[in-house]
Design a protein around this motif. Structure first.
Motif, PDB file in Angstrom:
ATOM      1  N   THR A 243       0.826  -1.199   0.000  1.00 22.36           N
ATOM      2  CA  THR A 243       0.000   0.000   0.000  1.00 22.36           C
ATOM      3  C   THR A 243       0.864   1.255   0.000  1.00 22.36           C
ATOM      4  OG1 THR A 243      -0.112   0.082   2.418  1.00 22.36           O
ATOM      5  CG2 THR A 243      -1.842  -1.169   1.266  1.00 22.36           C
ATOM      6  N   GLU A 248      -4.215   3.526   0.774  1.00 15.93           N
ATOM      7  CA  GLU A 248      -4.819   3.404   2.099  1.00 15.93           C
ATOM      8  C   GLU A 248      -6.057   4.282   2.210  1.00 15.93           C
ATOM      9  OE1 GLU A 248      -1.611   4.339   4.692  1.00 15.93           O
ATOM     10  OE2 GLU A 248      -0.550   2.443   4.343  1.00 15.93           O
ATOM     11  N   SER A 252      -9.864   2.873   2.832  1.00 14.85           N
ATOM     12  CA  SER A 252     -10.602   3.286   4.030  1.00 14.85           C
ATOM     13  C   SER A 252     -11.894   4.005   3.655  1.00 14.85           C
ATOM     14  CB  SER A 252      -9.732   4.176   4.923  1.00 14.85           C
ATOM     15  OG  SER A 252      -9.407   5.387   4.270  1.00 14.85           O
ATOM     16  N   GLU A 258     -10.701   1.832   8.654  1.00 18.61           N
ATOM     17  CA  GLU A 258      -9.263   1.701   8.428  1.00 18.61           C
ATOM     18  C   GLU A 258      -8.928   0.240   8.133  1.00 18.61           C
ATOM     19  OE1 GLU A 258      -7.079   4.222   8.194  1.00 18.61           O
ATOM     20  OE2 GLU A 258      -8.834   5.534   8.452  1.00 18.61           O
ATOM     21  N   LEU A 262      -4.373  -6.090   4.152  1.00 13.12           N
ATOM     22  CA  LEU A 262      -4.711  -5.784   2.763  1.00 13.12           C
ATOM     23  C   LEU A 262      -5.492  -6.899   2.081  1.00 13.12           C
ATOM     24  CD1 LEU A 262      -4.463  -3.830   0.406  1.00 13.12           C
ATOM     25  CD2 LEU A 262      -2.185  -4.737  -0.065  1.00 13.12           C
TER      26      LEU A 262
END
Length: 443
Positions: A243, A248, A252, A258, A262
């Motif tokens: 990532t 990210e 999210s 969050e 992955l």
């Protein structure tokens, strides 16, 4: 009549964008050879009549780039709306409508470039025409419209040339280009995508060596092609996913939480929308390796002394050669082979923050309450690269669409029966009409 707002421009803007798109499609700007001159002259005449300051800049006379601007009353940032007017080829025999007809049928405009990207050329231009005719001028800074040539074959006559050889003509602070904008629905929520970066291109030749000999005596030579076979098989695997801050944020926002792990996140996306996983989520997370071309002996009865494949390697923004070699070695392992990079273009990105990001978020909230904005990284390449590299500009790809889905639109780009919904042309024209006023004020 309802009161006009920044988010809801005059209805005529959308209608003019549709008509202009039809006219632009009828200019055959297939690249190569391009022949963008007539289309650019047509746009320049419209803009000049509306009060824009225009000029054509060209490395070659028949491959001009259009640069138009409206300056404000006082100093401030320069916002550039950029696009390209060249297209890829089309085969008439594969289409149900002539690819250069610009037909309006069943709520769609048909033709080569309808989605890539004469739709954005037409929408940006129609918005700019409406603003100037209404007497609008920036309260601060400048608005610039840049319609380039040659994007489809490397921008050597287009944006690359402009940014490197005529930087004073196209210097800017904020840029809106192609690359995203299609609305997606995921787990009950709608998102408009916005491209904040694009992956780098590190194509390489993977080469093995042997000893030539007559093909009728296979034990005499040392066949380089057979050495290449196991390496090609290893390329069925991709480097481990990884990532970046951009991916990210993508995960999210899309998943509403969050992401600590992955692989489960990608499995969740794949289960809910396999196409979204294949087209957006999976290509974003790490290096991808795709063998595309192979060569060996130049003669059918000669054992090849060399054999090679070309591997299209795309890497996250800002990743350099040393890191790329490390990822490639992780897939290929040790062995008697050579890697020779033929392209080394480091990917670029713009932080998703500041006035341009805020203006996009505000517009989405007004036209589609409840929808969100989903920053993405493009797996491909666009003219955004040149403006980031030359000026450090904030560059986002955003041309909003919500009538055609991702599944409908993506197969048509560079494909047969390329077309765009009239409703989407009207939507994007509205965005480009409102954005300059949000960022540069009303003079």
């Amino acid at each position: 009549m309802a009161e006009e707002t920044i988010a809801s421009p005059p209805q005529a803007v959308g209608a003019e964008a549709v008509s202009l798109l039809q006219r632009l499609i009828r200019f055959d700007t297939t690249n190569p050879p391009g022949n963008e001159g007539e289309a650019q002259a047509h746009l320049m005449a419209l803009l000049s009549d509306a009060g824009w300051e225009c000029e054509l800049l060209a490395r070659e006379p028949d491959r001009p780039n259009l640069v138009a601007r409206l300056d404000g009353e006082r100093e401030g940032p320069t916002l550039a709306l950029i696009s390209h007017v060249d297209t890829v080829p089309a085969d008439r025999g594969e289409w149900t409508h002539d690819p250069w007809s610009g037909d309006l049928d069943d709520g769609y405009v048909w033709g080569r470039g309808a989605l890539d990207m004469k739709d954005q050329v037409a929408s940006e231009t129609a918005a700019c025409l409406a603003l100037a005719r209404q007497g609008w001028r920036p309260a601060r800074g400048s608005l610039m419209l840049v319609v380039s040539a040659d994007e489809e074959t490397g921008a050597h006559f287009g944006a690359k040339w402009l940014c490197e050889e005529r930087p004073e003509k196209v210097r800017c602070d904020m840029v809106v280009n192609e690359g995203a904008g299609v609305a997606i629905d995921f787990e009950g929520r709608r998102f408009f995508t916005v491209a904040v970066g694009e992956k780098g291109v590190f194509r390489f030749r993977l080469r093995t060596r042997g000893v030539a000999g007559h093909a009728s005596l296979p034990a005499v030579g040392d066949n380089a092609l057979l050495k290449l076979g196991p390496l090609l098989e290893r390329l069925r695997e991709q480097p481990p996913r990884e990532t970046t801050p951009d991916t990210e944020r993508f995960l999210s926002r899309l998943l509403g939480e969050e992401v600590a792990d992955l692989d489960p996140a990608l499995e969740r996306i794949r289960a809910a929308d396999p196409l979204l996983a294949v087209l957006l989520a999976e290509p974003m997370v790490g290096v991808t390796l795709t063998p595309t071309m192979a060569s060996a002996s130049g003669k059918q009865n000669v054992i090849p002394s060399t054999a090679e494949i070309l591997v299209d390697c795309r890497v996250p923004p800002e990743m350099g050669e040393a890191e790329v070699r490390e990822r490639v070695a992780g897939v290929l392992g040790e062995g008697d082979f050579e890697i020779d990079f033929v392209d080394q273009v480091v990917g670029s990105r713009s932080p998703y923050e500041g006035p341009l990001a805020e203006a996009i978020e505000e517009w989405v909230a007004e036209v589609d309450p409840g929808a969100g904005v989903l920053p993405i990284v493009m797996p491909g390449f666009s003219d955004s690269h040149w403006f980031r590299k030359a000026f450090g500009a904030t560059v986002f790809g955003f041309c909003p669409q919500n009538a055609m889905s991702l599944a409908e639109a993506v197969p048509l780009v560079h494909g047969a029966d390329e077309r765009i919904a009239v409703a989407d042309i009207e939507l994007m024209a509205g965005f480009f009409h409102s954005l300059p006023r949000r960022l540069l004020g009303d003079g």
